[in-house]
Scaffold this motif. Structure first.
Motif, PDB file in Angstrom:
ATOM      1  N   MET A 189       2.489   4.706   2.081  1.00 33.28           N
ATOM      2  CA  MET A 189       1.745   3.655   2.769  1.00 33.28           C
ATOM      3  C   MET A 189       2.673   2.609   3.392  1.00 33.28           C
ATOM      4  SD  MET A 189      -1.285   3.007   0.026  1.00 33.28           S
ATOM      5  CE  MET A 189      -2.278   4.367  -0.609  1.00 33.28           C
ATOM      6  N   ARG A 190       3.767   2.318   2.738  1.00 28.20           N
ATOM      7  CA  ARG A 190       4.677   1.298   3.270  1.00 28.20           C
ATOM      8  C   ARG A 190       5.219   1.712   4.630  1.00 28.20           C
ATOM      9  NH1 ARG A 190       9.782  -0.556  -0.226  1.00 28.20           N
ATOM     10  NH2 ARG A 190      10.275   1.673  -0.003  1.00 28.20           N
ATOM     11  N   ILE A 229      -6.111   7.106  -4.723  1.00 29.85           N
ATOM     12  CA  ILE A 229      -5.429   6.873  -3.442  1.00 29.85           C
ATOM     13  C   ILE A 229      -4.223   6.001  -3.747  1.00 29.85           C
ATOM     14  CG2 ILE A 229      -5.653   5.999  -1.092  1.00 29.85           C
ATOM     15  CD1 ILE A 229      -8.691   6.245  -1.407  1.00 29.85           C
ATOM     16  N   ALA A 230      -3.024   6.520  -3.515  1.00 31.11           N
ATOM     17  CA  ALA A 230      -1.825   5.771  -3.905  1.00 31.11           C
ATOM     18  C   ALA A 230      -0.675   6.004  -2.940  1.00 31.11           C
ATOM     19  CB  ALA A 230      -1.397   6.161  -5.321  1.00 31.11           C
ATOM     20  N   SER A 231       0.187   5.014  -2.864  1.00 28.20           N
ATOM     21  CA  SER A 231       1.394   5.134  -2.050  1.00 28.20           C
ATOM     22  C   SER A 231       2.500   5.793  -2.860  1.00 28.20           C
ATOM     23  CB  SER A 231       1.867   3.755  -1.582  1.00 28.20           C
ATOM     24  OG  SER A 231       3.030   3.872  -0.787  1.00 28.20           O
ATOM     25  N   THR A 232       3.320   6.574  -2.178  1.00 27.61           N
ATOM     26  CA  THR A 232       4.416   7.269  -2.854  1.00 27.61           C
ATOM     27  C   THR A 232       5.713   6.482  -2.834  1.00 27.61           C
ATOM     28  OG1 THR A 232       4.902   8.462  -0.801  1.00 27.61           O
ATOM     29  CG2 THR A 232       3.447   9.539  -2.388  1.00 27.61           C
ATOM     30  N   HIS A 233       5.742   5.324  -2.162  1.00 24.88           N
ATOM     31  CA  HIS A 233       7.000   4.570  -2.125  1.00 24.88           C
ATOM     32  C   HIS A 233       7.209   3.829  -3.446  1.00 24.88           C
ATOM     33  CE1 HIS A 233       4.480   0.987  -1.468  1.00 24.88           C
ATOM     34  NE2 HIS A 233       5.559   0.274  -1.771  1.00 24.88           N
ATOM     35  N   ARG A 234       8.422   3.383  -3.682  1.00 29.36           N
ATOM     36  CA  ARG A 234       8.744   2.686  -4.916  1.00 29.36           C
ATOM     37  C   ARG A 234       9.254   1.281  -4.652  1.00 29.36           C
ATOM     38  NH1 ARG A 234       9.982   3.952  -9.593  1.00 29.36           N
ATOM     39  NH2 ARG A 234       9.149   1.846  -9.725  1.00 29.36           N
ATOM     40  N   ILE A 235       8.820   0.340  -5.475  1.00 30.38           N
ATOM     41  CA  ILE A 235       9.431  -0.990  -5.600  1.00 30.38           C
ATOM     42  C   ILE A 235       9.827  -1.092  -7.059  1.00 30.38           C
ATOM     43  CG2 ILE A 235       9.090  -3.481  -5.464  1.00 30.38           C
ATOM     44  CD1 ILE A 235       7.049  -2.994  -3.275  1.00 30.38           C
ATOM     45  N   TYR A 236      11.099  -1.094  -7.336  1.00 26.24           N
ATOM     46  CA  TYR A 236      11.560  -0.929  -8.705  1.00 26.24           C
ATOM     47  C   TYR A 236      11.234  -2.138  -9.573  1.00 26.24           C
ATOM     48  CZ  TYR A 236      13.913   3.015  -6.646  1.00 26.24           C
ATOM     49  OH  TYR A 236      14.159   4.178  -5.974  1.00 26.24           O
TER      50      TYR A 236
END
Length: 482
Positions: free
Chosen positions: A152-153, A111-118
């Motif tokens: 998710m974000r 279960i994971a979010s697809t958004h990115r925090i570089y």
């Protein structure tokens, strides 16, 4: 009832401020309230985006009261291939978990979010250092028994909560309610995440992507939009005028020129920075990110450190040029930077920074504007000349614009590397073979991007790279660069 042979194992990887620890507490409370033996431990990350904090839980799915006084032996650390549920609050953290063997096709639900925090290492690159997110998506399909991937974000922001509530129904919801403050928002986020996960099992067939417009048209439309926002309609028209010689030719070359030209023409200066920092959309985004309620005050303090170079860049051309040369000759370009903490959410701080943004109409008369436009015209002429000989060569010349970025020392180094390659390999090529010339330019450019200090580029060119202003040769009258 048959006693299970092993516990249910859950591994959570979350970045700072995303509530991974709170989520682990919820799961522990839910398991305990249900009468199951459970144990949790955490391993703190080194720092934000150099390593997430991980939380590991083992829950024995058998009522403690039916164990007749026995207690299962639970582990404190996860082991590769033995994780039932892997939760990652950011896409690359999911990739890191797969790389470390914690996701297996025989056992693991990912279960994971697809958004990115570089990550820091991605931001440090002179070129586009972002990790290819599609590789993580493909790996999840192959390595996980079941994969539930969604943003998710975005869902958390829409629910007015943080990512943990989206991840983790009666026992869990009860545990969330016991959390007190923010419980209702967390419950909304939990319900939204639960609904998405339910819809993704079984995973739906991949949608057929809509037919895309040509890359060139897409890039040019974005470029025009960006430059209208940057300097107005007239500046966007200049962009379109500069692109005319490349239209109707090699479309891949034209798309590359269009992309780099738009980015270069929208160069960063204090006017642009001030404009972006004082936009209403920015303050709205900040409020949403911190979860501020209607009417709740949010204080925004910006750190600025302008110096001689930034001041010279917005002066009239002649005056700015003299000041820049004076500071450069004495090594003072970075000597007078003054650090300032400005409360842009307050009236005085906002007006102070916004006053710099109001200088936008003045920009075409400034020193930095004249310098940038002259170098852009030089680059375009070189690309045009190369296109007449070989489109592949022209694309390599066009790609050299990737070296020009940022401001201050970053901009000076990138510009110096750009000029060194232009002087040694584009304007004065060591070979007449266009394929060899293109390969040499590509090799030099990659060396410069890999090592912004210029040492790798110096070895590639066979001479040291010195960042300095162009000087006129008294012998040939040509412009040369050290």
């Amino acid at each position: 009832m048959t006693t299970p042979e092993r516990p249910i194992t859950v591994l959570i990887a979350a970045l700072g401020g995303e509530g991974g620890g709170v989520m682990a507490d919820w799961l522990m409370e839910a398991a305990t309230a249900s009468g199951y033996p459970a144990q949790a431990t955490s391993i703190p990350g080194v720092a934000q985006r150099t390593g997430a904090t991980t939380y590991y839980l083992e829950i024995f799915p058998f009522p403690r009261k039916e164990l007749n006084g026995k207690e299962p032996v639970l582990s404190l650390t996860p082991s590769p291939g033995n994780v039932d549920v892997m939760v990652a609050s950011e896409l690359i953290e999911a990739g890191r978990a797969m790389l470390n063997g914690f996701v297996s096709p025989e056992r693991t639900t990912l279960i994971a979010s697809t958004h990115r925090i570089y990550a820091t290492v991605e931001k440090m690159q002179m070129a586009d250092g972002r990790f290819d997110s599609e590789r993580v998506h493909e790996a999840a399909k192959q390595l996980a028994k079941s994969a539930v991937l969604f943003d998710m974000r975005k869902l958390a922001q829409e629910s007015g909560t943080v990512i943990n509530a989206v991840l983790s129904r009666a026992a869990c919801e009860a545990a969330i309610r016991h959390g007190g403050r923010g419980a209702e928002a967390s419950l909304r986020g939990f319900a939204a995440g639960h609904d998405i996960a339910a819809r993704q099992r079984p995973a739906p067939a991949a949608p057929v992507p809509p037919k895309r417009a040509s890359e060139l048209k897409e890039v040019m439309d974005l470029g025009v939009q960006r430059l209208k926002d940057y300097q107005g309609d007239k500046y966007a028209a200049l962009y379109e005028q500069r692109m005319k010689p490349f239209l109707g030719g090699d479309e891949k070359l034209a798309a590359e020129v269009a992309r780099h030209l738009a980015l270069w023409m929208a160069y960063e200066d204090i006017i642009r920075v001030a404009d972006l920092k004082t936009r209403a959309s920015r303050f709205e985004r900040v409020r949403k990110e911190v979860g501020a309620k209607q009417g709740e005050p949010v204080v925004v303090i910006d750190f600025l450190k302008p110096g001689v170079e930034e001041f010279a860049s917005v002066l009239p051309y002649g005056l700015g040029k003299r000041l820049h040369r004076w500071a450069e000759s004495r090594g003072k370009l970075d000597a007078y930077n003054v650090g300032m903490h400005i409360r842009t959410s307050g009236v005085f701080g906002y007006l102070l920074v916004r006053s710099l943004a109001w200088l936008r109409p003045w920009r075409p008369m400034s020193y930095r504007y004249r310098e940038e436009q002259a170098l852009i015209e030089r680059w375009l002429a070189l690309v045009t000349e190369a296109a007449g000989r070989d489109p592949a060569l022209a694309r390599e010349v066009a790609e050299c614009a990737r070296l020009i970025k940022g401001y201050g020392e970053t901009h000076r180094r990138g510009k110096g590397n750009f000029l060194a390659i232009v002087d040694a390999l584009v304007e004065n090529p060591p070979t007449a073979d266009t394929r060899e010339q293109a390969a040499a330019i590509r090799k030099a450019r990659e060396a410069a991007l890999a090592d912004p200090e210029g040492q790798a580029l110096g070895k590639t060119l066979g001479k040291p790279v010195v960042w300095m202003k162009p000087v006129k040769s008294t012998v040939s009258g040509k412009t040369s660069h050290g």
